[in-house]
Each structure stands twice: as structure tokens, then as C-alpha cells.
Design a protein around this motif. Sequence first.
Motif, PDB file in Angstrom:
ATOM      1  N   SER A   3       1.997   5.204   2.724  1.00 42.95           N
ATOM      2  CA  SER A   3       3.229   5.924   2.372  1.00 42.95           C
ATOM      3  C   SER A   3       3.490   5.846   0.879  1.00 42.95           C
ATOM      4  CB  SER A   3       4.428   5.379   3.158  1.00 42.95           C
ATOM      5  OG  SER A   3       4.332   5.676   4.523  1.00 42.95           O
ATOM      6  N   ASN A   4       2.401   5.945   0.081  1.00 41.46           N
ATOM      7  CA  ASN A   4       2.470   5.921  -1.381  1.00 41.46           C
ATOM      8  C   ASN A   4       2.964   4.588  -1.950  1.00 41.46           C
ATOM      9  OD1 ASN A   4       1.657   8.705  -1.575  1.00 41.46           O
ATOM     10  ND2 ASN A   4       3.745   9.280  -0.988  1.00 41.46           N
ATOM     11  N   VAL A   5       2.918   3.547  -1.154  1.00 37.32           N
ATOM     12  CA  VAL A   5       3.307   2.210  -1.600  1.00 37.32           C
ATOM     13  C   VAL A   5       2.045   1.334  -1.656  1.00 37.32           C
ATOM     14  CG1 VAL A   5       4.642   0.130  -1.046  1.00 37.32           C
ATOM     15  CG2 VAL A   5       5.621   2.405  -0.632  1.00 37.32           C
ATOM     16  N   LYS A   6       1.912   0.576  -2.741  1.00 38.32           N
ATOM     17  CA  LYS A   6       0.745  -0.277  -2.910  1.00 38.32           C
ATOM     18  C   LYS A   6       0.794  -1.488  -1.982  1.00 38.32           C
ATOM     19  CE  LYS A   6      -0.034   0.822  -7.816  1.00 38.32           C
ATOM     20  NZ  LYS A   6      -0.099   0.266  -9.191  1.00 38.32           N
ATOM     21  N   HIS A  36      -5.848  -2.821  -4.473  1.00 41.64           N
ATOM     22  CA  HIS A  36      -4.820  -2.418  -3.519  1.00 41.64           C
ATOM     23  C   HIS A  36      -5.224  -1.147  -2.788  1.00 41.64           C
ATOM     24  CE1 HIS A  36      -3.759   0.190  -6.953  1.00 41.64           C
ATOM     25  NE2 HIS A  36      -3.323   1.023  -6.014  1.00 41.64           N
ATOM     26  N   THR A  82       3.458   6.637   9.153  1.00 39.26           N
ATOM     27  CA  THR A  82       3.573   6.612   7.700  1.00 39.26           C
ATOM     28  C   THR A  82       3.936   8.003   7.192  1.00 39.26           C
ATOM     29  OG1 THR A  82       1.263   7.196   7.284  1.00 39.26           O
ATOM     30  CG2 THR A  82       1.758   4.855   7.651  1.00 39.26           C
ATOM     31  N   GLU A 103      -3.053   2.174  -0.454  1.00 39.38           N
ATOM     32  CA  GLU A 103      -1.718   2.762  -0.399  1.00 39.38           C
ATOM     33  C   GLU A 103      -1.367   3.206   1.022  1.00 39.38           C
ATOM     34  OE1 GLU A 103      -1.228   5.844  -3.277  1.00 39.38           O
ATOM     35  OE2 GLU A 103      -1.286   4.465  -4.996  1.00 39.38           O
ATOM     36  N   SER A 138      -5.739  -1.818 -10.159  1.00 38.31           N
ATOM     37  CA  SER A 138      -4.660  -1.655 -11.132  1.00 38.31           C
ATOM     38  C   SER A 138      -4.403  -3.008 -11.775  1.00 38.31           C
ATOM     39  CB  SER A 138      -3.391  -1.132 -10.448  1.00 38.31           C
ATOM     40  OG  SER A 138      -2.895  -2.099  -9.536  1.00 38.31           O
ATOM     41  N   ILE A 142       7.387  -0.543   2.925  1.00 38.17           N
ATOM     42  CA  ILE A 142       6.701   0.731   3.158  1.00 38.17           C
ATOM     43  C   ILE A 142       7.561   1.597   4.070  1.00 38.17           C
ATOM     44  CG2 ILE A 142       4.626   1.795   4.147  1.00 38.17           C
ATOM     45  CD1 ILE A 142       3.237  -0.963   3.610  1.00 38.17           C
ATOM     46  N   THR A 187      -1.274  -4.811  -1.815  1.00 33.77           N
ATOM     47  CA  THR A 187      -2.255  -5.579  -2.575  1.00 33.77           C
ATOM     48  C   THR A 187      -3.168  -6.367  -1.640  1.00 33.77           C
ATOM     49  OG1 THR A 187      -0.678  -5.824  -4.392  1.00 33.77           O
ATOM     50  CG2 THR A 187      -2.550  -7.325  -4.385  1.00 33.77           C
TER      51      THR A 187
END
Length: 372
Positions: free
Chosen positions: A258-261, A254, A316, A256, A249, A296, A263
Amino acid sequence: MTTLQLKNIVKRFKTQTVLDNLSLDVGDSERLVLFGPSGAGKTVLLRLIAGVVDPDEGSVLIGGEDMADVDAEYRGVGMAFQNFALFPHMTAFQNIASPLEAKRSSSRAIKEGVDKVARLLKIDHVLLHHPKALSNGQKQRTALARALAGSPPLLLLDDPLRNVDAKLRFEMRLELPRLLAAQGATVVYVTQDYKEAMALGDRIAVMSQGRIRQIGTPEEIYNTPADMEIARLFGDPVVNLLDVTPLASSGGIHVELSNVKVTLPDFSEEVVGRSCVLGLRPETVAFTNAATPGAIPVTVAAETPLNEKTVALVLTARGREILLSRPAGTPGPTSGDAHIAVNGRSAFLFDKESGLLIRPRAKIMSRSGEAA
């Protein structure tokens, strides 16, 4: 100067290949630890260096001299065997003194040498006992004392602290490096305890199925494991391993959780879309505030205090398990919803198919020698 070189060593027992084209160099006065699971070939390799068994192929060089035609007693090697190998008709004192007597040392030198090493290993109170009257831990320390007493230029130590109680084992991890350094011997030390390997080795050679899979300093092995299996072998709690597919991105590469990036700043686009496994040491994951950027969301499933640290198990959003480790007494949630922070620079990335470490791209160095 006592160096050790193993060149293309092969050892077979009937149809089983125990050592498979193994090569290794050990420097003068270096402490090298052979680490690996039972059956890796560690003890066979020690016995081969000592001259107890012969290689089917390859050569052993000690101090630059080929040992092919040199019998065990003339190799200048001291060895503490895993099975003790004490003389049953001799007292502990006589067992320890045997290499000094073989060197025709004076009675005074023998007594001083035995007393010194016996005090260090805390067996000075059983020197007049025969092996049958000793505990397994005392037998093991007597065998170790015998190997040390003669001050051989090359020491081969086969898991010498295996039968020692936990307190003494901890003390010996501190004392043995000093003693070995004072003797100036070149040491090859076998253990299945990763903490012992980290504490005692200048370098560690990780063995599996008769081969060396990685060799490096303790820091290199721990921080840059060559593959997932080695990463699992070093660390308590064990490393977290999570299947991931790196993405790209505007913020860089990155993955993911728990749907959090999360990096991964040190990796290039060659890993994008590749089936990988993310490795996270439990001590590099920490609880954080929900408002922290990149926090997260997780659910705390369990927590276990382990003396000097507290280990928490979190889940998660997809139900994947992650272990966290923090110093004992450090506050943290014990159940329910929470948030964690993951530093992508401390993460490992492995190829899922081969299990091999994907090395991050080299940092560009400035003229001052610092990372740009």
C-alpha cells in the motif's frame, strides 16, 4: 541402542519411482515424523523399513546392522498399519496381546500389558470384541495398542490417529509423546496433519514425490521453511505470499505494501531488484493505529471467528489479500478502512522462480553471544 539409517534408497513399482535416492538417519530413542501429502512415499518407506517390501537400491540399517538378509519378523520392529491389519478371528485383547505372547510373556504380564495400553487409548471397554464389532477409530487404536504392547526398540506408526475423533485425537497428541518417551523406542511416525507433526516429532522430515525436501525440528520447519510449498503446508490460516521486488534506500532493504515501506533489516543488497515472494504468517500481522510509524492502510473485507482465534481478511491499496490472525476476544476492526503493522524481521523472502527460501544474512554476534 537402536538407530535407523537409510542409505540411498530407491524403490520402483513398474515404471514409477516411489522413493528416489532417499537417505535418512534417525537417532536412538528419537521421534521422527514423516510429513507430506498423500502419494509422497511415506507408507512405502515404512513398509520398506519393516521388511514388508525390499528396496531396489540402497540399504536399511537398524542398530548399525544391514537388514538386507533379515526377514521382517526378526527386525525387532513394531508397526501400526494404516489399514489396521487386525486378525479378524481374534478379540481386541488377543490382537493386542499377540506380540507379548510371541515373546512368551507370562499370563499376568500379558494381561497387565494389554490393560495398561488399552486404558491409555480408551479401548479397555471393547477388549472382548472382535474387529468386525469395532468402529474404525477403535480398530485403529487397537492396531496402535498392539504395536505399543510389545515394547519394540523400533516403532513404525502409519498415521495411527487418522480415524480417531477430534477430542481423542487432541488428547492423544498430549499423551502419545509421554508414552513413547517412557518406552524409550526409536519412532518413525507418519502423518498428513501438520499440528500432529509439530506436537509429536523431535524432528520432522517433509516428504514430496519420494524425496525429503527438508528435515529439522518443528521450530526450524515452521520458522525457516525451505521453500514456499513447505511454508504453505505448515500453518492455519495459511501463510500470506505476496509478489514483491525488494528495493534499497537510506533506511535499508525494503518492500512496499500500500505504498508504505516494510523494512527487511536482515537482508543484504543481493535481493534488490530480484523477483521475490514475501511470506507473512497471519499471526505476525496485527492491526494498529493509523499514527503508528510504518502503519499500512488496508480495507477489512471479512472476519471469521475460529474458536481460539479470529481471522480477518484485508486488502491492500492494490487489492492484494492478507490474512491476519489474533486471539479470540482481542478487539479489532470488522469492516472498512484500517491499518496493519508488519514486522520485517518475521517475514520470509522466497525466490519467485525457484520457490526456495532466501536466507537472511547471519547476524553478527558479540563476544557475549548476543546479536550485535
